[in-house]
Design a protein around this motif. Structure first.
Motif, mmCIF file in Angstrom:
data_model
loop_
_atom_site.group_PDB
_atom_site.id
_atom_site.type_symbol
_atom_site.label_atom_id
_atom_site.label_comp_id
_atom_site.label_asym_id
_atom_site.label_seq_id
_atom_site.Cartn_x
_atom_site.Cartn_y
_atom_site.Cartn_z
ATOM 1 N N PRO A 246 -7.335 -8.072 -0.476
ATOM 2 C CA PRO A 246 -7.004 -6.802 0.164
ATOM 3 C C PRO A 246 -6.850 -6.941 1.671
ATOM 4 C CG PRO A 246 -9.326 -6.861 -0.426
ATOM 5 C CD PRO A 246 -8.704 -8.106 -0.987
ATOM 6 N N THR A 247 -5.905 -6.190 2.213
ATOM 7 C CA THR A 247 -5.698 -6.187 3.661
ATOM 8 C C THR A 247 -6.761 -5.363 4.360
ATOM 9 O OG1 THR A 247 -3.327 -6.436 3.330
ATOM 10 C CG2 THR A 247 -4.049 -5.629 5.492
ATOM 11 N N GLY B 86 0.804 -1.216 0.000
ATOM 12 C CA GLY B 86 0.000 0.000 0.000
ATOM 13 C C GLY B 86 0.833 1.259 0.000
ATOM 14 N N SER B 87 2.153 1.111 -0.121
ATOM 15 C CA SER B 87 3.045 2.264 -0.122
ATOM 16 C C SER B 87 4.274 1.961 -0.973
ATOM 17 C CB SER B 87 3.474 2.622 1.301
ATOM 18 O OG SER B 87 4.410 3.682 1.300
ATOM 19 N N SER B 88 4.415 2.670 -2.081
ATOM 20 C CA SER B 88 5.616 2.615 -2.931
ATOM 21 C C SER B 88 5.873 1.246 -3.542
ATOM 22 C CB SER B 88 6.852 3.057 -2.128
ATOM 23 O OG SER B 88 6.665 4.359 -1.622
ATOM 24 N N GLN B 89 4.845 0.430 -3.719
ATOM 25 C CA GLN B 89 5.021 -0.871 -4.350
ATOM 26 C C GLN B 89 3.984 -1.034 -5.462
ATOM 27 O OE1 GLN B 89 4.884 -3.818 -1.205
ATOM 28 N NE2 GLN B 89 7.007 -3.451 -0.633
ATOM 29 N N ASN C 212 -14.346 -9.036 0.341
ATOM 30 C CA ASN C 212 -14.011 -9.156 1.757
ATOM 31 C C ASN C 212 -12.506 -9.060 1.958
ATOM 32 O OD1 ASN C 212 -16.671 -9.561 2.732
ATOM 33 N ND2 ASN C 212 -16.588 -11.700 2.116
ATOM 34 N N PRO C 213 -12.062 -8.253 2.915
ATOM 35 C CA PRO C 213 -10.624 -8.214 3.194
ATOM 36 C C PRO C 213 -10.159 -9.521 3.827
ATOM 37 C CG PRO C 213 -11.828 -6.862 4.771
ATOM 38 C CD PRO C 213 -12.817 -7.323 3.751
ATOM 39 N N GLY C 214 -8.916 -9.896 3.519
ATOM 40 C CA GLY C 214 -8.331 -11.077 4.132
ATOM 41 C C GLY C 214 -8.629 -12.384 3.440
ATOM 42 N N LYS D 73 -3.079 -2.578 -1.233
ATOM 43 C CA LYS D 73 -2.509 -3.147 -0.016
ATOM 44 C C LYS D 73 -3.073 -4.554 0.169
ATOM 45 C CE LYS D 73 -1.895 -2.162 4.931
ATOM 46 N NZ LYS D 73 -2.296 -1.239 6.032
ATOM 47 N N GLY D 74 -2.193 -5.564 -0.032
ATOM 48 C CA GLY D 74 -2.634 -6.953 0.078
ATOM 49 C C GLY D 74 -2.027 -7.786 -1.023
#
Length: 195
Positions: free
Chosen positions: A57-58, A30-33, A109-111, A163-164
């Motif tokens: 997704p996380t 979720g950051s710079s990837q 759903n996350p996860g 992010k995930g």
């Protein structure tokens, strides 16, 4: 690597390997990837299109980019991501100066791994989640390609970062049918049951 003959192989920026839904996948913080897949002619799609991916997704604390091509933060021609907060799928169509969008109904759903897809046929956009229709609407802007690279896991604002986990990203220059997407989901989610 691109599994088609189009050779849209990705350039990885920070993503790490993880177990995916089908085979190896990408883990994104979720950051710079993100993964840049270039601006080959097969990605300059300004008409019918289908974008698909398996995602895990996380959370939805930020926007989660799936596939995007933007010009100065305006979609040109397409962007597909999950909204912040609720994680609702959203598809943008734009020409670099104006844009419109169509949102889905339910969020993944996350996860857990979910198959997510969006198809645009003419101006009609249909969202899919785990093989079933997840809302539809009409785009009001004719897309035009802005010449920027397509990115997996982000948009060109580099804020809308996934992010995930992500696996089996597909971009097609046709609008896949409901039956096609349902069959893909059933096949990929449980091959023995499908067989």
């Amino acid at each position: 690597n691109d599994s088609t003959s189009n050779a849209n192989n990705g350039t990885n920026t920070g993503a790490t390997a993880t177990t995916g839904q089908i085979d190896g996948g990408a883990s994104l913080s979720g950051s710079s990837q993100y993964i840049t897949i270039g601006n080959g002619s097969s990605l300059q799609i300004t008409g019918n299109i289908t974008i698909e991916a398996w995602i895990n997704p996380t959370d939805f604390s930020n926007y989660n980019g799936i596939v995007g091509k933007t010009t100065v933060n305006v979609p040109a021609p397409y962007d597909f991501y999950l909204s912040s907060g609720a994680g609702i799928p959203r598809f943008y169509s734009g020409n670099g100066s104006t844009f419109s969008n169509v949102s889905g109904i339910a969020s993944p759903n996350p996860g857990v791994w979910s198959h997510i897809a969006v198809a645009m046929s003419g101006s009609t956009v249909t969202h899919y989640l785990n093989g079933s229709s997840n809302g539809s609407g009409t785009e009001t802007v004719t897309p035009g390609d802005g010449g920027t690279a397509a990115i997996i896991g982000s948009r060109h604002d580099f804020v809308t970062m996934f992010k995930g986990g992500m696996d089996e990203v597909r971009v097609s220059n046709i609008a896949r049918s409901t039956d096609w997407i349902s069959t893909e989901y059933n096949n990929q989610s449980s091959p023995p049951t499908f067989y």
